[in-house]
Structures are given as structure tokens and as C-alpha cells.
Design a protein around this motif. Structure first.
Motif, short mmCIF file in Angstrom:
data_model
loop_
_atom_site.label_atom_id
_atom_site.label_comp_id
_atom_site.label_asym_id
_atom_site.label_seq_id
_atom_site.Cartn_x
_atom_site.Cartn_y
_atom_site.Cartn_z
N UNK A 313 0.84 -1.20 0.00
CA UNK A 313 0.00 0.00 0.00
C UNK A 313 0.87 1.25 0.00
N UNK A 314 0.30 2.39 -0.34
CA UNK A 314 1.10 3.62 -0.36
C UNK A 314 1.69 3.99 0.99
N UNK A 315 0.92 3.72 2.08
CA UNK A 315 1.39 4.10 3.40
C UNK A 315 1.19 2.97 4.40
N UNK A 316 2.06 2.94 5.38
CA UNK A 316 1.97 1.97 6.48
C UNK A 316 2.07 2.72 7.80
N UNK A 317 1.19 2.35 8.72
CA UNK A 317 1.23 2.90 10.06
C UNK A 317 1.68 1.81 11.01
N UNK A 318 2.66 2.11 11.85
CA UNK A 318 3.13 1.15 12.84
C UNK A 318 2.77 1.66 14.23
N UNK A 319 2.36 0.73 15.08
CA UNK A 319 1.92 1.10 16.42
C UNK A 319 2.56 0.19 17.45
N UNK A 320 3.22 0.78 18.42
CA UNK A 320 3.72 0.05 19.59
C UNK A 320 2.84 0.43 20.77
#
Length: 394
Positions: A313-320
Motif C-alpha cells: 500500500x502507499x502508506x503503512x502505520x506502525x503502532x507500539x
């Protein structure tokens, strides 16, 4: 542009993986990633910019892992990169334990005269040894190094028994089926002529071999430690050797009290000290750090779970975040509330913390900023990143 800070000398072959178009190395004091070998970070104040620390070694005792985890900093190591180097040193130490080659070499250097060959022949009996073939080797810890030692020792004709209640599936596949598996530590201690340590240092393995365990060994046993110094109680080892309850001890970790004892061989931490190991560790550390910074993928981390997902995908969000119930649902709901579709999503937890990758096709920078703002307001969220897809090789 990602900023990388290095400590110690990192092999150029590893640093070359950071292409100059996307990375700067040691250009400022607010790095995105740190790569090091032996530098101790416990007393250092890590900048808020740091996303990850990669150690070009296996152990991470020089890194404040707990503090990093609480700040959402991923810590990587390089298991297996130096395994062959350590394995070769262990095999060499086994050979030196049964064949007094070094003593013979040093003695021969003191001879002189035209009949040196005759003198050597006349006195060589004092350096007679025994053979490894047929002897029993116990290996405590069957990770990358322990597995390699087991296989090569078997090829030398030794009877090999391994003990590791936590052996991984990958390692299990790599170990010869002819290696005997012990059900408990006592099996190794009671019957082996040689015992070699290959476990990580943690609360469970600190002084794994102490007075009680040494008393279970045969007095003819040779003990080797190429894991970490603290996995063995060296005071107990000295006591056992002085009372002839242990035949010998070889360690790669220097302590003053272990020096000048004929039954103890101390090496200056040579386990991973080969040109090949330095390069392999640097490459693996750089590859893991680069992969994480560019895609958010985590592999070979000591404080966060392995999380992989194709980045399409164009963007990836990462969450800790803290590993609390329904956090994944809350994250998805907040994104959906902003009318953004989720293309793909994966979540993994490890003890008190979890890590999530969320791929979205949304390209509107205002909506993406709104997602980050909303997620950062949630209870239990530690760190949120947004990554734009870019081509790269890992």
C-alpha cells in the motif's frame, strides 16, 4: 533521510547497506537508528528520535533493553552471524583440552643444538594426550552455536548429548538426528566427559552451573564456557578444581582469579573475533535496522515480536502499545472513523507489549496526520509511526 549513529568500529560491508540517497551516518546527534558492538548504553540518555538499536552481536547486555521497550525502541541482535566463528573456537578448545599442543610448542622453543630432533623424540612422551573420538560431550543450549558444535563434534566421533528445553523448530531441524536429547540438565552433568555452555544470559541462566551442579559432574569432566561469563559461578569452579572435583575449565571470559592456574585456560573473549564474523554481524545488524526503518518489519528483535507483512500500500502505520485487551479493535475503529480503508493489518504481542502494522491506501496527508494524532491520544499507545512505501532490497 534516515540518520544512523554508530558506536565502535562497524565493518564497512555492513554500513554499505545504508545507501547514501536515504541515509546519513554520524551526521547529527538525533539519530533514527543506532548500530553498535560493545558500547554500553545503560548510562546514556537515548534521544527521543531513536526508533531502534541494533547490536552486531548476539548478546544485548550492554543495552538497557527494558528502558528501550518502555520507550518503544526496538532492539535487534544478530543470532547466528558469528556462530561458525564461536563453533570453531569451541572445537579447537576441545582439542587443546586433550592434546597439550601449546605446552609442547613452548617447550620445543627452549631447545637448542644440532640434535633438536633427537631431544624432541626423547622427551615427547610428556606431551602425550588422549583422543576426542568416543568421548561424551554435553551441550547446554542448542541455539545456532550449540547446534553447530553438536553436529561437528559428532562428526569427530564424539557421543553428543544436548540439553535445551527451549530449542526452536528451526534449530531442531538443523541438528543431526544422531544427537541425543537430554530431558533434564542432570543427564548431561552426570555422564559427560566434556560440557560446553551455549545459553543466553538471563535470570534463569545466571549461575546455571554452580556448586550443586559441579558436584554432579565426574571429577574427570572438562567444563567449557563460550556463552556468557555469568552463566557459571567461577568461585564454585575454582573450589571444585582445587579439590580435584573438576578436571579443567576453559572460558572465553577473563577474570583475574582464574589466571595462573594450570587447570584453567582463559581466552581474551575471542569467540566472535574473526574477520568473517565481524562482517556477517555488521551485515545482519544493518539489514535488520534498514528493514525496520523502511518498512516497519521486525525480525530478530529481543524485546518485540516478529511481525512481517508484505508492504503493498502507499502508506503503512506502525503502532507500539501496551498489550491490553481490544487494543487492535480500538486502533481499527479510530482509523475507520476517519473514513480511511485498511488494506491489510497484522498484530503480534510479546509479554506486556504489542506491535501492529496497518497498511492504508489513503494518500491525503491531512487524513494521515489525523490518524496519527488520534492514535497518539489513546491510552496504552507508546509510539506511532507512518512510513511511505519505497523500493528497497533487504
Amino acid at each position: 533521510m534516515f540518520q544512523i549513529k554508530t558506536f565502535n568500529t562497524i565493518a564497512p560491508e555492513g554500513l554499505e547497506r545504508f545507501d547514501q540517497k536515504s541515509y546519513q551516518i554520524n551526521k547529527n546527534e538525533t539519530p533514527d537508528g543506532i548500530i553498535l558492538r560493545s558500547q554500553k548504553l545503560h548510562e546514556s540518555d537515548l534521544p527521543a528520535s531513536v526508533l531502534a538499536v541494533a547490536r552486531a552481536r548476539v548478546g544485548t547486555n550492554n543495552i538497557p533493553v527494558k528502558k528501550c521497550t518502555e520507550k518503544g525502541i526496538v532492539v535487534f541482535n544478530t543470532p547466528g552471524a558469528n556462530a561458525n566463528a564461536v563453533k570453531e573456537l569451541v572445537i579447537a578448545s576441545l582439542l587443546l583440552a586433550v592434546r597439550p599442543m601449546v605446552k609442547g610448542i613452548n617447550w620445543l622453543q627452549q631447545l637448542s643444538g644440532p640434535n633438536v630432533d633427537e631431544q624432541a623424540e626423547a622427551k615427547k612422551a610428556q606431551f602425550a594426550g588422549t583422543e576426542l573420538e568416543g568421548k561424551k560431550l554435553g551441550i547446554i543450549g542448542l541455539g545456532a552455536i550449540g547446534a553447530m558444535v553438536a553436529n561437528d563434534a559428532y562428526r569427530l566421533g564424539m557421543e553428543v548429548t544436548g540439553y535445551d528445553p527451549y530449542v526452536s523448530v528451526d534449530t531442531a531441524w538443523s541438528i543431526s538426528r544422531r544427537i541425543r536429547r537430554a530431558n533434564d540438565l542432570k543427564e548431561v552433568l552426570n555422564h559427560c566427559d566434556f560440557i560446553t555452555m551455549h545459553v543466553p544470559l538471563n535470570d534463569q541462566t545466571h549461575h546455571l552451573i554452580g556448586e550443586k551442579e559441579l558436584l554432579q559432574m565426574k571429577p574427570t569432566t572438562q567444563l567449557l564456557n563460550f556463552a556468557r561469563g555469568e552463566v557459571i559461578d567461577t568461585d564454585a569452579v575454582l573450589n571444585a578444581i582445587n579439590k580435584n572435583k573438576l578436571a579443567g575449565f576453559t572460558t572465553d571470559f577473563a577474570e583475574e582469579k582464574l589466571l595462573h592456574n594450570k587447570k584453567i585456560t582463559v581466552l581474551p573473549h575471542l569467540g566472535a573475533s574473526t574477520a568473517e564474523a565481524e562482517v556477517n554481524c555488521a551485515k545482519m545488524a544493518a539489514r535488520g535496522l534498514k528493514r525496520f526503518l523502511e518498512t516497519g518489519i521486525i525480525k530478530r528483535s529481543v524485546n518485540f515480536p516478529t511481525v512481517e507483512m508484505a508492504f503493498e500500500s502507499p502508506y503503512r502505520i506502525t503502532v507500539i502499545n501496551q498489550n491490553i485487551p481490544n487494543m487492535l479493535g480500538v486502533i481499527a475503529s479510530e482509523i475507520a472513523a476517519l473514513e480511511v480503508n485498511i488494506d491489510n493489518m497484522v498484530n503480534r504481542g510479546k509479554e506486556d507489549y504489542a506491535y501492529t502494522l496497518v497498511d492504508i491506501s489513503e494518500k491525503n496527508p491531512k487524513k494521515i496526520s489525523a490518524i496519527i494524532e488520534k492514535l497518539n491520544q489513546l491510552d496504552g499507545i507508546i509510539r506511532v509511526r507512518v512510513i511511505k512505501q519505497q523500493e528497497g532490497e533487504f
